[in-house]
Enzyme design. Structure first.
Site, PDB file in Angstrom:
ATOM      1  N   ASP A 206      40.574 104.932  16.977  1.00  0.00           N
ATOM      2  CA  ASP A 206      40.646 103.526  17.323  1.00  0.00           C
ATOM      3  C   ASP A 206      39.239 102.962  17.496  1.00  0.00           C
ATOM      4  O   ASP A 206      38.308 103.399  16.815  1.00  0.00           O
ATOM      5  CB  ASP A 206      41.480 103.370  18.604  1.00  0.00           C
TER       6      ASP A 206
ATOM      7  N   HIS B  50      40.801  97.743  22.397  1.00  0.00           N
ATOM      8  CA  HIS B  50      42.091  98.166  21.833  1.00  0.00           C
ATOM      9  C   HIS B  50      42.325  99.661  22.033  1.00  0.00           C
ATOM     10  O   HIS B  50      43.433 100.080  22.371  1.00  0.00           O
ATOM     11  CB  HIS B  50      42.148  97.825  20.342  1.00  0.00           C
TER      12      HIS B  50
ATOM     13  N   ASN C  45      52.111  95.068  11.050  1.00  0.00           N
ATOM     14  CA  ASN C  45      52.540  93.830  11.693  1.00  0.00           C
ATOM     15  C   ASN C  45      52.781  92.719  10.678  1.00  0.00           C
ATOM     16  O   ASN C  45      52.525  91.547  10.949  1.00  0.00           O
ATOM     17  CB  ASN C  45      51.480  93.366  12.694  1.00  0.00           C
TER      18      ASN C  45
ATOM     19  N   SER D  30      51.038  98.595  16.998  1.00  0.00           N
ATOM     20  CA  SER D  30      50.025  99.452  17.610  1.00  0.00           C
ATOM     21  C   SER D  30      50.591 100.094  18.868  1.00  0.00           C
ATOM     22  O   SER D  30      50.501 101.309  19.070  1.00  0.00           O
ATOM     23  CB  SER D  30      48.779  98.642  17.983  1.00  0.00           C
TER      24      SER D  30
END
Length: 382
Positions: free
Chosen positions: A58, A93, A200, A264
């Site tokens: 990430d 994130h 997404n 996520s």
């Protein structure tokens, strides 16, 4: 305690965080609906993920966060440039995802802050993408394939039991990358379970998202607190299971707590569930664990599977229970008709050390007997 609301989008290999209306909460735990939906308390009666390392590929992870302290191992930065620790555009994130997976709360009795689905697991942070607000993000796009592929291999070589990739490229121009695909297969061959967010793009054309679409990956779609498909969640053939992905509480490196949405988060919950299953059944290989999650998923779609939910909502309790009846794939399955068990310890200590030795010994004894018989016949004696 202040809680901010954000939305998370997967776009061209990076994450876009969109600030919306701020909100206030009486407590953090009361808003963690996903843990109740996953029946976490029952799963924790068996394990909380102890002994398992989840690599979070990430934007980096803040290992000093009170909800994560002592659960974050020394990781690796595969990017090598961009924002650094302490900057606003660093590890936001990644810290969000790490908290979903292995947050353990803080304060007296650890009653404050975020609890992850596998609070006993360790996090191995591997920085492979940059935050949306990072000024070097455009430059980082050119390194995505190399950074992600190298990050997967590094994690597989440095103790990861599970690799979580709450990221992907679900743009219209997205395509498979041979380096990433090869790295995923490398990790799977080493016994590492690989999890990725399905994408997404549910409202933007349902474009294929990589790395979710690579063979062997557990691809996770998102549902809301009512079990309905989240409108943003990509619908594609590679969907494996669904998990909570809407209105999710997350911990940030700025010590704020955020509400967010995205596949996520769903992938992070799934990686935490895999950590629970691996902790309870460490001998199961990636293919067995993927099949186990499919077979034990609840609220399965009509026909057993569809592109919105995969095989259904991930169920850690059922997976842990059913996993106890699965034999490790590593155990040889040679039929005794052709392969004996080998000499016992007693045989090994008092006679030949192998079946070959026994055969040679028997052949020698037979020749001796035959020679004796011929000699006796030649002398007229039997």
């Amino acid at each position: 305690m202040r809680v901010r609301s954000i939305g998370a989008l997967l776009l061209t290999g990076a994450l876009v965080l969109l600030p919306t209306t701020a909100a206030h909460a009486d407590t953090i735990r009361a808003q963690q609906w996903a843990l109740e939906a996953l029946d976490a308390d029952r799963a924790w009666a068996t394990t909380k993920g102890e002994g398992i390392t989840v690599a979070v590929l990430d934007t980096g992870v803040d290992g000093t966060h009170p909800d994560l302290r002592d659960n974050v191992l020394k990781g690796k930065d595969m990017i090598g440039f961009g924002a650094r620790q302490g900057d606003t555009a660093w590890a936001r994130h990644g810290t969000n995802m790490a908290g979903i997976i292995a947050g353990h709360g803080h304060g007296p009795g650890r009653a404050d802050g975020v609890l992850g689905i596998a609070p006993g697991a360790k996090i191995l942070p591997v920085r492979v993408i940059l935050e949306d607000g990072d000024k070097s993000r455009t430059k980082a796009r050119n390194t995505r394939g190399t950074a992600l592929a190298d990050g997967i291999r590094w994690a597989a070589d440095h103790g990861a039991d599970v690799i979580n990739m709450s990221l992907g490229d679900d743009s219209e121009s997205a395509h498979a990358d041979a380096r990433e695909d090869a790295a995923v297969q490398y990790a799977l061959r080493k016994g590492v379970v690989v999890v990725a967010s399905a994408g997404n793009g549910g409202e933007k054309g349902d474009h294929i998202s990589y790395p979710a679409a690579y063979p062997g990956v557990i691809a996770v779609t998102a549902v809301d607190r009512y079990g309905a498909r989240a409108s943003f969640s990509t619908r594609r053939w590679y969907a494996t299971v669904s998990a909570p992905g809407d209105d999710i509480l997350m911990a940030g490196p700025d010590r704020e707590y955020y509400k967010g949405w995205g596949t996520s988060a769903a992938a992070a919950f799934a990686s935490g569930v895999v950590a629970l299953v691996r902790s309870a059944h460490p001998d199961l290989d990636p293919a067995q664990i993927k099949r186990l999650l499919e077979d034990t998923a609840e609220d399965s779609p009509s026909g057993g599977r569809d592109d919105s939910f995969g095989y259904g909502f991930i169920n850690p309790v059922a997976a842990i229970e059913k996993g106890a009846g699965i034999k490790s794939a590593a155990a040889p399955a040679y039929p005794k008709k052709y392969f004996g068990p080998g000499p016992s310890k007693k045989e090994a200590g008092s006679g030949p050390s192998s079946w070959f030795g026994l055969a040679v010994g028997a052949l020698g004894a037979g020749l001796l007997v035959a020679a004796t018989v011929l000699w006796r016949r030649g002398t007229g004696r039997l």
